[in-house]
Every structure is written in structure tokens, then in C-alpha cells.
Design a protein around this motif. Structure first.
Motif, PDB file in Angstrom:
ATOM      1  N   CYS A   1       3.044  -5.544  22.116  1.00 10.77           N
ATOM      2  CA  CYS A   1       2.190  -5.144  20.996  1.00 10.77           C
ATOM      3  C   CYS A   1       0.749  -4.928  21.448  1.00 10.77           C
ATOM      4  CB  CYS A   1       2.236  -6.195  19.890  1.00 10.77           C
ATOM      5  SG  CYS A   1       3.820  -6.278  19.024  1.00 10.77           S
ATOM      6  N   ARG A   2       0.253  -5.819  22.284  1.00  9.93           N
ATOM      7  CA  ARG A   2      -1.119  -5.672  22.768  1.00  9.93           C
ATOM      8  C   ARG A   2      -1.253  -4.469  23.684  1.00  9.93           C
ATOM      9  NH1 ARG A   2      -4.550 -10.023  22.122  1.00  9.93           N
ATOM     10  NH2 ARG A   2      -6.093  -8.555  22.938  1.00  9.93           N
ATOM     11  N   PHE A   3      -0.216  -4.203  24.480  1.00 13.74           N
ATOM     12  CA  PHE A   3      -0.265  -3.045  25.362  1.00 13.74           C
ATOM     13  C   PHE A   3      -0.331  -1.746  24.558  1.00 13.74           C
ATOM     14  CE2 PHE A   3       2.022   0.346  27.657  1.00 13.74           C
ATOM     15  CZ  PHE A   3       1.125   0.518  28.716  1.00 13.74           C
ATOM     16  N   ILE A   4       0.471  -1.644  23.500  1.00  9.36           N
ATOM     17  CA  ILE A   4       0.464  -0.442  22.675  1.00  9.36           C
ATOM     18  C   ILE A   4      -0.912  -0.253  22.027  1.00  9.36           C
ATOM     19  CG2 ILE A   4       1.386   0.627  20.590  1.00  9.36           C
ATOM     20  CD1 ILE A   4       3.291   0.842  22.925  1.00  9.36           C
ATOM     21  N   GLN A   5      -1.520  -1.346  21.566  1.00  9.38           N
ATOM     22  CA  GLN A   5      -2.852  -1.252  20.972  1.00  9.38           C
ATOM     23  C   GLN A   5      -3.889  -0.831  22.013  1.00  9.38           C
ATOM     24  OE1 GLN A   5      -4.122  -4.377  18.228  1.00  9.38           O
ATOM     25  NE2 GLN A   5      -2.027  -5.117  18.131  1.00  9.38           N
TER      26      GLN A   5
ATOM     27  N   SER B   1       8.522   9.213  31.617  1.00 12.76           N
ATOM     28  CA  SER B   1       7.967   7.881  31.889  1.00 12.76           C
ATOM     29  C   SER B   1       6.488   7.952  32.236  1.00 12.76           C
ATOM     30  CB  SER B   1       8.740   7.211  33.023  1.00 12.76           C
ATOM     31  OG  SER B   1       8.699   8.017  34.192  1.00 12.76           O
ATOM     32  N   LEU B   2       5.834   6.814  32.122  1.00 15.18           N
ATOM     33  CA  LEU B   2       4.431   6.656  32.519  1.00 15.18           C
ATOM     34  C   LEU B   2       4.388   6.027  33.906  1.00 15.18           C
ATOM     35  CD1 LEU B   2       2.954   5.134  29.220  1.00 15.18           C
ATOM     36  CD2 LEU B   2       3.205   7.552  29.823  1.00 15.18           C
ATOM     37  N   GLU B   3       3.388   6.401  34.694  1.00 15.00           N
ATOM     38  CA  GLU B   3       3.237   5.831  36.028  1.00 15.00           C
ATOM     39  C   GLU B   3       2.403   4.557  35.942  1.00 15.00           C
ATOM     40  OE1 GLU B   3       2.245   8.412  39.260  1.00 15.00           O
ATOM     41  OE2 GLU B   3       3.076  10.163  38.228  1.00 15.00           O
ATOM     42  N   THR B   4       3.028   3.450  36.266  1.00 14.22           N
ATOM     43  CA  THR B   4       2.386   2.138  36.124  1.00 14.22           C
ATOM     44  C   THR B   4       1.108   2.028  36.948  1.00 14.22           C
ATOM     45  OG1 THR B   4       4.566   1.150  35.775  1.00 14.22           O
ATOM     46  CG2 THR B   4       2.767  -0.343  36.292  1.00 14.22           C
ATOM     47  N   GLU B   5       1.147   2.496  38.175  1.00 16.14           N
ATOM     48  CA  GLU B   5      -0.010   2.353  39.076  1.00 16.14           C
ATOM     49  C   GLU B   5      -1.254   3.033  38.521  1.00 16.14           C
ATOM     50  OE1 GLU B   5      -1.254   3.285  43.719  1.00 16.14           O
ATOM     51  OE2 GLU B   5       0.842   3.438  43.088  1.00 16.14           O
ATOM     52  N   LYS B   6      -1.088   4.203  37.925  1.00 16.83           N
ATOM     53  CA  LYS B   6      -2.235   4.924  37.373  1.00 16.83           C
ATOM     54  C   LYS B   6      -2.784   4.227  36.132  1.00 16.83           C
ATOM     55  CE  LYS B   6      -1.176   9.452  39.293  1.00 16.83           C
ATOM     56  NZ  LYS B   6      -0.978  10.893  39.046  1.00 16.83           N
TER      57      LYS B   6
ATOM     58  N   ARG C   1     -10.154  -1.729  31.513  1.00 11.82           N
ATOM     59  CA  ARG C   1     -10.398  -2.313  30.190  1.00 11.82           C
ATOM     60  C   ARG C   1      -9.140  -2.836  29.498  1.00 11.82           C
ATOM     61  NH1 ARG C   1     -14.240   1.853  27.043  1.00 11.82           N
ATOM     62  NH2 ARG C   1     -14.023   0.218  25.463  1.00 11.82           N
ATOM     63  N   TRP C   2      -8.095  -3.074  30.268  1.00 16.39           N
ATOM     64  CA  TRP C   2      -6.900  -3.678  29.680  1.00 16.39           C
ATOM     65  C   TRP C   2      -7.181  -5.130  29.311  1.00 16.39           C
ATOM     66  CZ3 TRP C   2      -3.463  -0.298  28.332  1.00 16.39           C
ATOM     67  CH2 TRP C   2      -3.203   0.825  29.114  1.00 16.39           C
ATOM     68  N   SER C   3      -6.587  -5.582  28.221  1.00 19.39           N
ATOM     69  CA  SER C   3      -6.668  -7.000  27.863  1.00 19.39           C
ATOM     70  C   SER C   3      -5.807  -7.805  28.833  1.00 19.39           C
ATOM     71  CB  SER C   3      -6.176  -7.225  26.434  1.00 19.39           C
ATOM     72  OG  SER C   3      -4.785  -6.925  26.344  1.00 19.39           O
ATOM     73  N   ALA C   4      -5.976  -9.111  28.829  1.00 16.94           N
ATOM     74  CA  ALA C   4      -5.184  -9.968  29.707  1.00 16.94           C
ATOM     75  C   ALA C   4      -3.695  -9.832  29.413  1.00 16.94           C
ATOM     76  CB  ALA C   4      -5.623 -11.427  29.545  1.00 16.94           C
ATOM     77  N   PHE C   5      -3.342  -9.665  28.141  1.00 12.59           N
ATOM     78  CA  PHE C   5      -1.936  -9.518  27.758  1.00 12.59           C
ATOM     79  C   PHE C   5      -1.357  -8.215  28.313  1.00 12.59           C
ATOM     80  CE2 PHE C   5      -3.847 -12.163  24.410  1.00 12.59           C
ATOM     81  CZ  PHE C   5      -3.026 -13.272  24.495  1.00 12.59           C
ATOM     82  N   SER C   6      -2.148  -7.143  28.251  1.00 14.60           N
ATOM     83  CA  SER C   6      -1.676  -5.859  28.774  1.00 14.60           C
ATOM     84  C   SER C   6      -1.562  -5.889  30.291  1.00 14.60           C
ATOM     85  CB  SER C   6      -2.633  -4.737  28.344  1.00 14.60           C
ATOM     86  OG  SER C   6      -2.567  -4.540  26.947  1.00 14.60           O
ATOM     87  N   LYS C   7      -2.494  -6.546  30.952  1.00 17.52           N
ATOM     88  CA  LYS C   7      -2.415  -6.678  32.407  1.00 17.52           C
ATOM     89  C   LYS C   7      -1.141  -7.413  32.803  1.00 17.52           C
ATOM     90  CE  LYS C   7      -7.411  -6.649  33.327  1.00 17.52           C
ATOM     91  NZ  LYS C   7      -8.565  -7.456  33.792  1.00 17.52           N
TER      92      LYS C   7
ATOM     93  N   PHE D   1       1.586  -7.553  31.036  1.00 18.78           N
ATOM     94  CA  PHE D   1       2.702  -6.651  30.743  1.00 18.78           C
ATOM     95  C   PHE D   1       2.892  -5.642  31.866  1.00 18.78           C
ATOM     96  CE2 PHE D   1       4.228  -2.611  29.013  1.00 18.78           C
ATOM     97  CZ  PHE D   1       5.414  -3.004  28.418  1.00 18.78           C
ATOM     98  N   LEU D   2       1.812  -5.017  32.309  1.00 17.76           N
ATOM     99  CA  LEU D   2       1.890  -4.007  33.358  1.00 17.76           C
ATOM    100  C   LEU D   2       2.358  -4.589  34.684  1.00 17.76           C
ATOM    101  CD1 LEU D   2      -1.346  -1.962  32.550  1.00 17.76           C
ATOM    102  CD2 LEU D   2       1.010  -1.116  32.447  1.00 17.76           C
ATOM    103  N   ALA D   3       1.948  -5.829  34.940  1.00 18.86           N
ATOM    104  CA  ALA D   3       2.333  -6.474  36.200  1.00 18.86           C
ATOM    105  C   ALA D   3       3.842  -6.686  36.295  1.00 18.86           C
ATOM    106  CB  ALA D   3       1.600  -7.804  36.351  1.00 18.86           C
TER     107      ALA D   3
END
Length: 238
Positions: free
Chosen positions: A110-114, A146-151, A157-163, A165-167
Motif C-alpha cells: 500500500c505504501r509503495f503504491i502511494q 513489468s517495472l525495472e526494480t533497479e531503476k 524519496r521512497w519511504s522506508a516501507f517502500s524501500k 518492499f523494493l528490496a
């Protein structure tokens, strides 16, 4: 028309527009992704002879994805304002705040989408690719956008929750792996919230139903009197 029950109905009708926009964007995006992820269709769109059709399909998915992300943020903000304005200091407001805090505020998806909405606002559309992949030893193949994770990770400016998620993601993130579970989470929230609204206004709705029955009875009585008057007038003329 001035009853609490009717005012509730009118408020809900107005608020439903925001949810309808999100729902329709979700539906259209899911249908588009399902089509692309049908292997035979994906293979055809990514063939050399259909390059332009493939580019157009990719552009269309990007458009739908943008609208989906934007409408999700709009719905979140409209609902927060709606609940704050009409239900402040009520058990419903407290229950809603607790629901958001316990199930959504710290949910990584949810935080990543926001955050992705903010990314799109400041950085533009995230880079996506339409591709076909094969698994060694398997007869089937997979077509995806798909989206490229590395880019994505390179943004600061990602929140800690999004970071976090991406990790946890692989090299590419399938759009359907974002859209489907997020849509389910939001639909579940609004089903829950609608039930809360109906419970909170159960007394108002019962009173409205009683008024409607009384109104219909009065209208029927007026109609009957009018019919009797017309009949007596016709008899006198005869």
C-alpha cells in the motif's frame, strides 16, 4: 428529503463517484494486463510484423496504469476527508482510523503504491517493459509488462516501507503482481467501510423507510380521492 437517512443516501451517492473511478480504472487495467499476459496474444504483439500494435498496446497499459495509480490516491484522500468531515468523534471514525493504522498504514504494498504516485508526479512514468520469458525445460512461456526494480530503487524519496518492499523484489516487478493484490486490499476496505456506514445509520435508514411508506400512503390516498372526484363529475355530466 430533510431526514438524516436521505442526507446519508445523498452523501454516499456523492462519495461513490471516487470509488467508481478507481474501480473502473482497476477493471480496465486488469483486463488489459490479462490480454497481454495471454501467451499467444503477447507473442503476437511482440513479433516483428506487429511491432506498432505492440507499441500501442504497451502505451495503452501505461496510460491505464497511470490512471489507476492516480485514482487510488484520489480515493484515499477523498475518503479520509469524507470520514473526518461527517463522522468526527464517532465510533465509526475511531474504527476507521484503527483499521487504517493496523492494516494499511504500514503495509508495504500500500505504501509503495502511494509513493509510486509521487514518483510519477516528480519523475514521470516508471520505466516498464513488455517481454516474453521461457523457463528451461518448460513448454510454456510467459508474456508480461513489468517495472525495472533497479531503476525504481535509484529514486531517493521512497519511504522506508517502500524501500523494504523494493528490496524484496526480483529484477522486474510484474504490473499484475502489484495491481491485483492492491485492488483486493482496497475493495476489501470499502466493503468493510460500507458495512460500518450502514450499521452507523441503521436507525436513520429505518426512520427513512417509515417516512417513505407514509408518503406513499398519502400519495395513494390523494390518487384515490382524485379518481373518486373524477368519477362523480363524470356521473353528474351524464
Amino acid at each position: 428529503m430533510d431526514s438524516s437517512g436521505m442526507k446519508f443516501h445523498n452523501r454516499m451517492k456523492s462519495h461513490s463517484f471516487s470509488y467508481n473511478i478507481f474501480s473502473m480504472n482497476l477493471k480496465e487495467l486488469n483486463e488489459g494486463l490479462k490480454l497481454i499476459e495471454t501467451p499467444q496474444v503477447g507473442l503476437k504483439l511482440m513479433s516483428e510484423e506487429n511491432r506498432e500494435a505492440g507499441h500501442q498496446a504497451h502505451r495503452e497499459i501505461n496510460r491505464l496504469f497511470h490512471n489507476f495509480i492516480a485514482s487510488a490516491k484520489t480515493l484515499i484522500e477523498h475518503t479520509r476527508i469524507f470520514v473526518d468531515k461527517h463522522y468526527k468523534d464517532t465510533p465509526l471514525h475511531q474504527a476507521y482510523a484503527q483499521k487504517i493504522k493496523s492494516e494499511y498504514a504500514e503495509d508495504e504494498l500500500c505504501r509503495f503504491i502511494q509513493d509510486l504516485r509521487n514518483y510519477m508526479l516528480h519523475q514521470g512514468l516508471p520505466h516498464s517493459q513488455m517481454s516474453i520469458s521461457f523457463t528451461r525445460g518448460e513448454p510454456d512461456f510467459e508474456s508480461t509488462i513489468s517495472l525495472e526494480t533497479e531503476k525504481l530503487i535509484s529514486w531517493s524519496r521512497w519511504s522506508a516501507f517502500s524501500k523494504s518492499f523494493l528490496a524484496k523484489q526480483s529484477k522486474n516487478i510484474k504490473l499484475s503482481d502489484l495491481v491485483t493484490p492492491y485492488g483486493e486490499k482496497i475493495n476489501s476496505l470499502y466493503e468493510w467501510l460500507d458495512a460500518k456506514f450502514l450499521k452507523h445509520h441503521s436507525g436513520d435508514l429505518k426512520a427513512l423507510e417509515k417516512l417513505q411508506i407514509e408518503y406513499q400512503s398519502l400519495e395513494q390516498e390523494k390518487s384515490n380521492k382524485s379518481s373518486q372526484h373524477d368519477a362523480s363529475g363524470a356521473g353528474a355530466s351524464a
